[in-house]
Scaffold this motif. Structure first.
Motif, mmCIF file in Angstrom:
data_model
loop_
_atom_site.group_PDB
_atom_site.id
_atom_site.type_symbol
_atom_site.label_atom_id
_atom_site.label_comp_id
_atom_site.label_asym_id
_atom_site.label_seq_id
_atom_site.Cartn_x
_atom_site.Cartn_y
_atom_site.Cartn_z
ATOM 1 N N GLU A 128 43.350 -3.166 18.666
ATOM 2 C CA GLU A 128 43.847 -3.676 19.924
ATOM 3 C C GLU A 128 44.105 -2.494 20.854
ATOM 4 O O GLU A 128 45.236 -2.189 21.231
ATOM 5 C CB GLU A 128 45.110 -4.507 19.690
ATOM 6 C CG GLU A 128 44.840 -5.788 18.902
ATOM 7 C CD GLU A 128 46.087 -6.617 18.769
ATOM 8 O OE1 GLU A 128 47.127 -6.235 19.342
ATOM 9 O OE2 GLU A 128 46.020 -7.642 18.096
ATOM 10 N N SER A 129 43.015 -1.804 21.179
ATOM 11 C CA SER A 129 43.128 -0.604 21.996
ATOM 12 C C SER A 129 43.219 -0.989 23.463
ATOM 13 O O SER A 129 42.552 -1.915 23.913
ATOM 14 C CB SER A 129 41.916 0.301 21.768
ATOM 15 O OG SER A 129 41.779 0.607 20.400
ATOM 16 N N PRO A 130 44.027 -0.260 24.200
ATOM 17 C CA PRO A 130 44.101 -0.540 25.630
ATOM 18 C C PRO A 130 42.801 -0.142 26.319
ATOM 19 O O PRO A 130 42.032 0.670 25.814
ATOM 20 C CB PRO A 130 45.265 0.345 26.095
ATOM 21 C CG PRO A 130 45.304 1.460 25.098
ATOM 22 C CD PRO A 130 44.898 0.833 23.795
ATOM 23 N N LEU A 131 42.581 -0.720 27.478
ATOM 24 C CA LEU A 131 41.410 -0.383 28.269
ATOM 25 C C LEU A 131 41.476 1.087 28.660
ATOM 26 O O LEU A 131 42.503 1.576 29.122
ATOM 27 C CB LEU A 131 41.382 -1.262 29.517
ATOM 28 C CG LEU A 131 40.109 -1.246 30.352
ATOM 29 C CD1 LEU A 131 38.981 -1.927 29.598
ATOM 30 C CD2 LEU A 131 40.351 -1.944 31.683
ATOM 31 N N THR A 133 40.212 4.098 31.116
ATOM 32 C CA THR A 133 39.656 4.218 32.457
ATOM 33 C C THR A 133 39.559 5.680 32.876
ATOM 34 O O THR A 133 40.333 6.527 32.435
ATOM 35 C CB THR A 133 40.514 3.466 33.496
ATOM 36 O OG1 THR A 133 41.826 4.036 33.519
ATOM 37 C CG2 THR A 133 40.591 1.992 33.165
ATOM 38 N N SER A 138 35.444 2.021 33.402
ATOM 39 C CA SER A 138 36.342 1.437 32.411
ATOM 40 C C SER A 138 35.582 1.160 31.121
ATOM 41 O O SER A 138 34.388 0.838 31.140
ATOM 42 C CB SER A 138 36.981 0.146 32.934
ATOM 43 O OG SER A 138 36.003 -0.856 33.126
ATOM 44 N N ASN A 140 36.240 -0.755 27.218
ATOM 45 C CA ASN A 140 37.082 -1.567 26.350
ATOM 46 C C ASN A 140 36.685 -1.324 24.895
ATOM 47 O O ASN A 140 35.621 -1.780 24.463
ATOM 48 C CB ASN A 140 36.927 -3.052 26.705
ATOM 49 C CG ASN A 140 37.934 -3.923 25.974
ATOM 50 O OD1 ASN A 140 38.255 -3.686 24.819
ATOM 51 N ND2 ASN A 140 38.435 -4.941 26.662
ATOM 52 N N THR A 143 36.090 -4.770 22.763
ATOM 53 C CA THR A 143 34.892 -5.573 23.038
ATOM 54 C C THR A 143 33.647 -4.720 23.222
ATOM 55 O O THR A 143 32.545 -5.249 23.323
ATOM 56 C CB THR A 143 35.095 -6.405 24.310
ATOM 57 O OG1 THR A 143 35.269 -5.520 25.433
ATOM 58 C CG2 THR A 143 36.329 -7.297 24.183
ATOM 59 N N ARG A 144 33.843 -3.381 23.278
ATOM 60 C CA ARG A 144 32.753 -2.427 23.472
ATOM 61 C C ARG A 144 31.984 -2.704 24.771
ATOM 62 O O ARG A 144 30.766 -2.594 24.838
ATOM 63 C CB ARG A 144 31.813 -2.392 22.261
ATOM 64 C CG ARG A 144 32.516 -1.966 20.970
ATOM 65 C CD ARG A 144 31.572 -1.888 19.791
ATOM 66 N NE ARG A 144 30.670 -0.750 19.862
ATOM 67 C CZ ARG A 144 30.968 0.492 19.467
ATOM 68 N NH1 ARG A 144 32.175 0.779 19.013
ATOM 69 N NH2 ARG A 144 30.065 1.458 19.536
ATOM 70 N N GLU A 145 32.737 -3.055 25.804
ATOM 71 C CA GLU A 145 32.169 -3.295 27.127
ATOM 72 C C GLU A 145 32.484 -2.120 28.038
ATOM 73 O O GLU A 145 33.579 -1.549 27.985
ATOM 74 C CB GLU A 145 32.723 -4.585 27.731
ATOM 75 C CG GLU A 145 32.283 -5.833 26.967
ATOM 76 C CD GLU A 145 32.931 -7.090 27.514
ATOM 77 O OE1 GLU A 145 32.240 -8.115 27.578
ATOM 78 O OE2 GLU A 145 34.127 -7.039 27.868
ATOM 79 N N SER A 152 28.423 -4.003 34.990
ATOM 80 C CA SER A 152 28.337 -3.863 33.538
ATOM 81 C C SER A 152 27.260 -2.857 33.162
ATOM 82 O O SER A 152 26.161 -2.862 33.718
ATOM 83 C CB SER A 152 28.031 -5.220 32.897
ATOM 84 O OG SER A 152 27.936 -5.091 31.491
ATOM 85 N N GLU A 164 33.247 6.910 24.550
ATOM 86 C CA GLU A 164 34.636 6.645 24.157
ATOM 87 C C GLU A 164 35.349 7.946 23.798
ATOM 88 O O GLU A 164 36.529 8.136 24.136
ATOM 89 C CB GLU A 164 34.687 5.671 22.979
ATOM 90 C CG GLU A 164 36.108 5.327 22.553
ATOM 91 C CD GLU A 164 36.183 4.345 21.404
ATOM 92 O OE1 GLU A 164 37.307 3.994 21.013
ATOM 93 O OE2 GLU A 164 35.116 3.927 20.905
#
Length: 231
Positions: A128-131, A133, A138, A140, A143-145, A152, A164
């Motif tokens: 449950e990592s924070p977004l 930026t 950004s 995530n 969700t690896r987005e 996107s 990351e």
């Protein structure tokens, strides 16, 4: 844990295919083999796999073409196996969409280590990592987005892991050795040029189409992610 994982081996040399199948089954993996590119592609697209090992030189359809066709519809981790280990050959394999590239002959222990790294990254627990930026970018981790300016951005598994790492260490110069350790997770035999290749891939996606670059080269040292333009 490993008995959950399904591996597809696409290798036209039967003795190598049988050896790999034996080793993987001993480690607890479920293994299926294919002896030519056409059959390998058919199996790759028809069933669900946790990782695919793909020889470059295959009958009926080259490993490069198989890789490109798989990557067009799936992000399953792919390791390419080849007797050709020059930099242009490795780059061609990565351009085709492979996550890793291993030259024959190889030590089975190294191959197993690389498989474990890719499986951890693709099947690890969703934290449950924070977004994360940086400027208008950004990421995530759950969700690896990835998005920049609301657009996107599609990254391969390895490209995502590299970005990351940068975003968890903003404004910090990271050496090639540090990136190898944190992203690849093992000794890459000193071939740090693989980092340069992937940094170039990531830049093409997150920097080139936008107003200013975020990843900068620090000559003689490595790279840094900064939230604004300039060196």
């Amino acid at each position: 844990m490993s008995d959950r994982y399904r591996i597809l081996v696409v290798e036209d040399e039967e003795d190598i295919a049988e050896f790999l199948a034996m080793e993987f089954e001993y480690e607890g993996y479920a293994v299926t083999t294919a002896l030519d590119g056409r059959e390998g592609l058919k199996l790759a697209l028809e069933k669900s796999w946790d990782i695919i090992l793909l020889d470059v030189m295959l009958p009926h359809m080259s490993g490069m073409e198989v890789c490109r066709r798989i990557r067009a519809v799936s992000q399953v981790p792919i390791i390419m196996l080849t007797a050709r280990g020059s930099v242009p050959d490795r780059v061609a394999g990565l351009d085709a969409g492979a996550d890793d590239y291993l030259q024959k002959p190889f030590a089975i222990e190294e191959l197993l280590a690389r498989i474990r790294v890719l499986l951890r990254r693709s099947h690890g627990p969703a934290h449950e990592s924070p977004l994360l930026t940086c400027a208008d970018l950004s990421l995530n981790p759950a969700t690896r987005e990835v998005e920049r300016q609301g657009k996107s951005i599609h990254l391969t598994a390895r490209e995502f892991d590299l970005l990351e790492t940068f975003m968890r260490h903003p404004n910090q110069v990271l050496t090639r050795d540090q990136l190898l350790e944190q992203v690849w997770g093992y000794d890459y035999s000193g071939e740090t040029n693989i980092v340069d290749v992937y940094v170039r891939y990531v830049r093409q996606k997150i920097d080139v189409p936008f107003d200013f670059p975020l990843i900068h080269t620090v000559r003689g040292v490595g790279y840094i992610l900064k939230g604004s333009g300039g060196q």
